[in-house]
Design a protein around this motif. Structure first.
Motif, PDB file in Angstrom:
ATOM      1  N   LEU A   1      -0.160 -15.114  10.996  1.00  0.00           N
ATOM      2  CA  LEU A   1       0.543 -15.209   9.297  1.00  0.00           C
ATOM      3  C   LEU A   1      -0.213 -13.627   8.794  1.00  0.00           C
ATOM      4  CD1 LEU A   1      -0.032 -18.794   8.575  1.00  0.00           C
ATOM      5  CD2 LEU A   1       2.283 -17.242   9.283  1.00  0.00           C
ATOM      6  N   VAL A   2      -1.267 -13.483   8.078  1.00  0.00           N
ATOM      7  CA  VAL A   2      -1.461 -12.062   7.307  1.00  0.00           C
ATOM      8  C   VAL A   2      -0.764 -11.285   8.374  1.00  0.00           C
ATOM      9  CG1 VAL A   2      -3.447 -10.522   6.197  1.00  0.00           C
ATOM     10  CG2 VAL A   2      -3.804 -13.174   6.503  1.00  0.00           C
ATOM     11  N   ARG A   3      -0.728 -10.708   8.894  1.00  0.00           N
ATOM     12  CA  ARG A   3      -0.691  -9.845   9.430  1.00  0.00           C
ATOM     13  C   ARG A   3       0.870  -9.813   9.160  1.00  0.00           C
ATOM     14  NH1 ARG A   3      -2.355 -10.506  13.933  1.00  0.00           N
ATOM     15  NH2 ARG A   3      -5.187  -9.225  13.776  1.00  0.00           N
ATOM     16  N   ARG A   4       1.200 -10.798   9.483  1.00  0.00           N
ATOM     17  CA  ARG A   4       3.169 -10.879   9.793  1.00  0.00           C
ATOM     18  C   ARG A   4       3.482 -10.806   8.241  1.00  0.00           C
ATOM     19  NH1 ARG A   4       6.605 -15.553  13.059  1.00  0.00           N
ATOM     20  NH2 ARG A   4       5.685 -14.047  14.874  1.00  0.00           N
ATOM     21  N   VAL A   5       3.057 -11.071   7.147  1.00  0.00           N
ATOM     22  CA  VAL A   5       3.548 -11.459   5.996  1.00  0.00           C
ATOM     23  C   VAL A   5       3.079  -9.899   5.257  1.00  0.00           C
ATOM     24  CG1 VAL A   5       3.654 -12.424   3.632  1.00  0.00           C
ATOM     25  CG2 VAL A   5       3.302 -14.023   5.865  1.00  0.00           C
ATOM     26  N   ALA A   6       2.128  -9.352   6.031  1.00  0.00           N
ATOM     27  CA  ALA A   6       1.731  -8.174   5.609  1.00  0.00           C
ATOM     28  C   ALA A   6       2.482  -6.964   6.081  1.00  0.00           C
ATOM     29  CB  ALA A   6      -0.017  -7.818   5.687  1.00  0.00           C
ATOM     30  N   ASN A   7       2.547  -7.294   7.497  1.00  0.00           N
ATOM     31  CA  ASN A   7       3.762  -5.721   7.570  1.00  0.00           C
ATOM     32  C   ASN A   7       5.186  -6.636   7.414  1.00  0.00           C
ATOM     33  OD1 ASN A   7       1.180  -4.741   8.623  1.00  0.00           O
ATOM     34  ND2 ASN A   7       1.270  -5.261  10.592  1.00  0.00           N
TER      35      ASN A   7
ATOM     36  N   ALA B   1       0.886  -0.980   0.569  1.00  0.00           N
ATOM     37  CA  ALA B   1       0.187  -0.353  -0.267  1.00  0.00           C
ATOM     38  C   ALA B   1       0.987   1.246  -0.098  1.00  0.00           C
ATOM     39  CB  ALA B   1      -0.793   0.133   1.173  1.00  0.00           C
ATOM     40  N   ALA B   2       2.409   0.944  -0.462  1.00  0.00           N
ATOM     41  CA  ALA B   2       2.771   2.386  -0.387  1.00  0.00           C
ATOM     42  C   ALA B   2       2.073   3.214  -1.145  1.00  0.00           C
ATOM     43  CB  ALA B   2       3.991   2.188  -1.046  1.00  0.00           C
ATOM     44  N   TRP B   3       1.814   3.305  -2.585  1.00  0.00           N
ATOM     45  CA  TRP B   3       1.518   4.197  -3.387  1.00  0.00           C
ATOM     46  C   TRP B   3       0.394   5.184  -2.459  1.00  0.00           C
ATOM     47  CZ3 TRP B   3      -3.665   4.612  -4.996  1.00  0.00           C
ATOM     48  CH2 TRP B   3      -3.985   3.471  -4.529  1.00  0.00           C
ATOM     49  N   ARG B   4      -0.669   4.261  -2.402  1.00  0.00           N
ATOM     50  CA  ARG B   4      -1.232   5.476  -0.525  1.00  0.00           C
ATOM     51  C   ARG B   4      -0.389   6.134   0.318  1.00  0.00           C
ATOM     52  NH1 ARG B   4      -6.057   1.743   1.640  1.00  0.00           N
ATOM     53  NH2 ARG B   4      -7.093   4.471   1.455  1.00  0.00           N
ATOM     54  N   HIS B   5       0.071   5.976   0.377  1.00  0.00           N
ATOM     55  CA  HIS B   5       1.631   6.917   1.541  1.00  0.00           C
ATOM     56  C   HIS B   5       0.937   8.203   1.096  1.00  0.00           C
ATOM     57  CE1 HIS B   5       4.303   8.762   4.380  1.00  0.00           C
ATOM     58  NE2 HIS B   5       3.495   7.487   5.604  1.00  0.00           N
ATOM     59  N   PRO B   6       0.539   9.394   1.870  1.00  0.00           N
ATOM     60  CA  PRO B   6       0.480  10.589   1.307  1.00  0.00           C
ATOM     61  C   PRO B   6       2.220  11.413   1.016  1.00  0.00           C
ATOM     62  CG  PRO B   6       0.299  10.296   3.542  1.00  0.00           C
ATOM     63  CD  PRO B   6       0.029   9.282   3.299  1.00  0.00           C
ATOM     64  N   ASP B   7       2.641  10.743   1.013  1.00  0.00           N
ATOM     65  CA  ASP B   7       4.188  11.327   0.815  1.00  0.00           C
ATOM     66  C   ASP B   7       5.010  10.824  -0.033  1.00  0.00           C
ATOM     67  OD1 ASP B   7       3.855  13.486   3.541  1.00  0.00           O
ATOM     68  OD2 ASP B   7       5.054  11.593   4.491  1.00  0.00           O
ATOM     69  N   THR B   8       4.535  10.090  -0.880  1.00  0.00           N
ATOM     70  CA  THR B   8       5.304   9.248  -1.948  1.00  0.00           C
ATOM     71  C   THR B   8       4.353  10.134  -3.209  1.00  0.00           C
ATOM     72  OG1 THR B   8       2.936   7.296  -2.672  1.00  0.00           O
ATOM     73  CG2 THR B   8       5.349   6.729  -0.666  1.00  0.00           C
TER      74      THR B   8
ATOM     75  N   SER C   1       9.322   6.300  19.587  1.00  0.00           N
ATOM     76  CA  SER C   1       7.997   5.962  19.223  1.00  0.00           C
ATOM     77  C   SER C   1       7.578   6.381  18.226  1.00  0.00           C
ATOM     78  CB  SER C   1       7.005   7.293  20.422  1.00  0.00           C
ATOM     79  OG  SER C   1       8.353   8.329  20.896  1.00  0.00           O
ATOM     80  N   GLU C   2       8.822   7.743  17.674  1.00  0.00           N
ATOM     81  CA  GLU C   2       8.262   8.385  16.257  1.00  0.00           C
ATOM     82  C   GLU C   2       8.391   7.197  15.391  1.00  0.00           C
ATOM     83  OE1 GLU C   2       9.821  11.943  15.429  1.00  0.00           O
ATOM     84  OE2 GLU C   2      11.304  11.555  17.162  1.00  0.00           O
ATOM     85  N   ALA C   3       9.212   6.582  15.571  1.00  0.00           N
ATOM     86  CA  ALA C   3       9.500   5.392  13.806  1.00  0.00           C
ATOM     87  C   ALA C   3       8.223   4.273  14.144  1.00  0.00           C
ATOM     88  CB  ALA C   3      10.805   4.400  14.356  1.00  0.00           C
ATOM     89  N   ARG C   4       7.490   3.579  15.519  1.00  0.00           N
ATOM     90  CA  ARG C   4       6.383   3.055  15.055  1.00  0.00           C
ATOM     91  C   ARG C   4       5.527   3.786  14.933  1.00  0.00           C
ATOM     92  NH1 ARG C   4       8.158  -1.488  17.327  1.00  0.00           N
ATOM     93  NH2 ARG C   4       9.941  -1.697  18.790  1.00  0.00           N
ATOM     94  N   ASP C   5       5.106   5.155  15.194  1.00  0.00           N
ATOM     95  CA  ASP C   5       3.941   5.896  14.577  1.00  0.00           C
ATOM     96  C   ASP C   5       4.170   5.653  13.261  1.00  0.00           C
ATOM     97  OD1 ASP C   5       3.218   6.522  16.938  1.00  0.00           O
ATOM     98  OD2 ASP C   5       3.607   8.126  17.100  1.00  0.00           O
ATOM     99  N   LYS C   6       4.763   6.273  12.339  1.00  0.00           N
ATOM    100  CA  LYS C   6       5.684   5.725  11.110  1.00  0.00           C
ATOM    101  C   LYS C   6       4.914   4.572  10.096  1.00  0.00           C
ATOM    102  CE  LYS C   6       9.270   9.235  10.488  1.00  0.00           C
ATOM    103  NZ  LYS C   6      10.667   9.325   9.752  1.00  0.00           N
ATOM    104  N   LEU C   7       5.246   3.780  11.022  1.00  0.00           N
ATOM    105  CA  LEU C   7       5.231   2.367  10.346  1.00  0.00           C
ATOM    106  C   LEU C   7       3.087   2.253  10.865  1.00  0.00           C
ATOM    107  CD1 LEU C   7       6.085  -0.845   9.314  1.00  0.00           C
ATOM    108  CD2 LEU C   7       6.063  -1.480  11.828  1.00  0.00           C
ATOM    109  N   ALA C   8       3.492   2.951  11.633  1.00  0.00           N
ATOM    110  CA  ALA C   8       1.341   2.795  12.061  1.00  0.00           C
ATOM    111  C   ALA C   8       1.049   3.364  10.686  1.00  0.00           C
ATOM    112  CB  ALA C   8       1.498   2.779  13.342  1.00  0.00           C
ATOM    113  N   ARG C   9       1.486   4.267  10.893  1.00  0.00           N
ATOM    114  CA  ARG C   9       0.411   5.278   9.788  1.00  0.00           C
ATOM    115  C   ARG C   9       0.645   4.516   8.222  1.00  0.00           C
ATOM    116  NH1 ARG C   9       3.150   9.060  12.019  1.00  0.00           N
ATOM    117  NH2 ARG C   9       4.456   9.418  10.805  1.00  0.00           N
ATOM    118  N   LEU C  10       1.975   3.789   7.954  1.00  0.00           N
ATOM    119  CA  LEU C  10       1.754   2.575   6.725  1.00  0.00           C
ATOM    120  C   LEU C  10       0.487   1.805   7.015  1.00  0.00           C
ATOM    121  CD1 LEU C  10       3.160   2.644   3.718  1.00  0.00           C
ATOM    122  CD2 LEU C  10       4.672   1.026   5.567  1.00  0.00           C
ATOM    123  N   THR C  11       1.158   1.032   7.889  1.00  0.00           N
ATOM    124  CA  THR C  11       0.492  -0.299   7.191  1.00  0.00           C
ATOM    125  C   THR C  11      -1.144  -0.298   7.731  1.00  0.00           C
ATOM    126  OG1 THR C  11       0.395  -0.181   9.433  1.00  0.00           O
ATOM    127  CG2 THR C  11       1.845  -1.863   8.659  1.00  0.00           C
ATOM    128  N   GLU C  12      -1.169   0.973   8.326  1.00  0.00           N
ATOM    129  CA  GLU C  12      -3.542   0.796   7.580  1.00  0.00           C
ATOM    130  C   GLU C  12      -3.872   1.437   6.938  1.00  0.00           C
ATOM    131  OE1 GLU C  12      -3.928   6.169   9.371  1.00  0.00           O
ATOM    132  OE2 GLU C  12      -4.182   4.423  10.856  1.00  0.00           O
TER     133      GLU C  12
END
Length: 441
Positions: free
Chosen positions: A357-363, A22-29, A287-298
């Motif tokens: 497994l879906v969560r692990r592979v996707a993330n 879903a990287a293409w949906r990220h607002p900074d891409t 915490s900033e790094a984890r926030d970045k990842l969370a915004r992407l995976t959602e």
């Protein structure tokens, strides 16, 4: 932990607009970065300023997802440049960084591929690399007149022969064969031309190749197979091997095994560089790094995540299986044996449901999320622990995670004396500390 001498190697795995589905949906891409040469060239130049050994472009020659709903929600498999064409453009827009692209031994002919990579090596001044793959799925086969992918044993048997033909073609001319003597009218010395005349189990190629021997002798050869056949091929012919192993202990075992196999083939084990995958999300604080990842995976739709798991299990449809139930026994995949085996091992060891497994592979559980110091700690542990000679660095979304790595992690690696501050050579072999191969007699 005993410290090693020398420095590690870093390869930048570029998959615009990012590895995450879903990287293409990220607002900074830039959503259409996969076919935007300005964007891709900018990524390559960022990696070059950071003195990465190379950029790497993966490839498929078929669309892997059967569902149009799933397919319509992802970018990379639908909208990306053919990689060797792109490398020619990147060669003109960069000056030092290595340029590696995937090309399949299943759906190419060796003469064409040998000529393509020899040309890229000349165009780039000795910076080309070929990632040797046997391809992954039936969708690729169906674009080349086949109903299904060739079986695993046949694919690797053909790949072994294919590699030997390609390198033989690169050696068609001796290094000093071309005289370009205008006064005598002799363009090349015919005594220094050697036709291949190969006849094997899968291939028949006369040669010679109609281009001078590449500047590197042979462009750098990369391989990523982790099956028995893949390890046999890599240890015999590869200069670099990519791996997807996530566990330090298993990575150390693989590293030792592949080096020992190389030695058994009469090679110097230091001339085969092992680069595990490393996906990174970093920021000044954890915490900033984890926030970045969370915004992407959602941003990832659930049907895409499930289809991705199915793909790595060999294309088997899991939609009728209970999400909170265990992974059922499935036939052995004719696609990626190693990926399927790894997922099964994870599921059994950790008692994971399909939803887990879906969560692990996707993330992507290769992703290390943390501060630059935490990322550097991981890199240093694996490097000095002889689990890696460096890393194939994966960027979940671009340019953000590449910029962060270059601006935050690279300086930390400099402080620890782990990575170069500037290039000292001109060719990809120079960057990797690899000798230039002699021409086969």
């Amino acid at each position: 932990m005993s410290r090693r001498t020398g420095q590690l190697h870093l390869n930048a795995f570029l998959k615009p607009p990012g590895e995450y589905l879903a990287a293409w949906r990220h607002p900074d891409t830039e959503a259409g970065a996969g076919v935007d040469i300005r964007e891709v060239l900018s990524f390559a130049r960022t990696a070059e300023r950071a003195a990465f050994d190379a950029v790497f472009l993966a490839d498929l020659v078929g669309v892997p997802f059967a569902s149009e709903d799933v397919l319509s929600r992802v970018s990379v498999v639908n909208d990306s440049f053919e990689p060797t064409t792109l490398l020619a453009a990147l060669a003109a827009g960069t000056s030092r960084i290595g340029l590696i692209a995937t090309a399949s031994t299943s759906y190419n002919e060796p003469y064409h591929l040998a000529r393509t990579f020899a040309s890229l090596d000349h165009i780039s001044g000795g910076r080309a690399g070929w990632n040797v793959v046997t391809s992954l799925n039936d969708a690729e086969a169906q674009n080349f007149g086949l109903a299904a992918h060739l079986d695993h044993e046949t694919r690797y048997d053909r790949a072994e022969e294919f590699h030997d033909v390609v390198t033989g073609l690169w050696d068609s001319f001796e290094d000093d064969a071309f005289r370009h003597d205008q006064s005598s009218g002799v363009y090349f010395d015919p005594a220094k031309l050697h036709a291949l005349n190969h006849e094997g189990r899968h291939l028949k190629v006369a040669g010679p190749l109609n281009i001078a021997r590449p500047p590197q002798g042979h462009p750098v050869v990369v391989q990523a197979g982790a099956s028995e056949a893949g390890k046999n091929l890599a240890s015999r012919v590869a200069d670099v091997i990519f791996s997807g192993i996530r566990d330090l202990g298993r990575a150390q075992e693989f590293y030792t095994e592949i080096k020992e196999r190389a030695a058994a083939h009469g090679r110097d084990p230091d001339h085969l560089k092992v680069l595990p995958a490393l996906s990174v999300v970093t920021a000044p604080t954890e915490s900033e790094a984890r926030d970045k990842l969370a915004r992407l995976t959602e941003l990832l739709p659930p049907q895409v995540a499930l289809a991705d798991l199915s793909y790595w299990l060999g294309g088997f449809d899991l939609s009728a299986c209970p999400l909170d139930g265990p992974l059922p026994e499935l036939p052995v995949s004719n696609q990626s044996h190693t990926a399927q085996q790894q997922i099964y091992e994870d599921a059994r060891r950790d008692n994971l449901t399909i939803r887990d497994l879906v969560r692990r592979v996707a993330n992507d559980d290769r992703t290390i999320t943390g501060t630059p110091q935490q990322i550097a700690d991981h890199i240093e542990e694996w490097f000095h622990g002889r689990a890696a000679d460096g890393f194939n660095v994966i960027f979940p979304y671009l340019p953000g995670t590449l910029d962060d790595f270059a601006e935050l992690v690279i300086p930390e690696l400099h402080r620890r004396g782990l990575f170069r501050t500037h290039y000292t050579g001109r060719t990809l072999r120079d960057h990797l500390g690899l000798p230039r191969p002699s021409r086969r007699s």
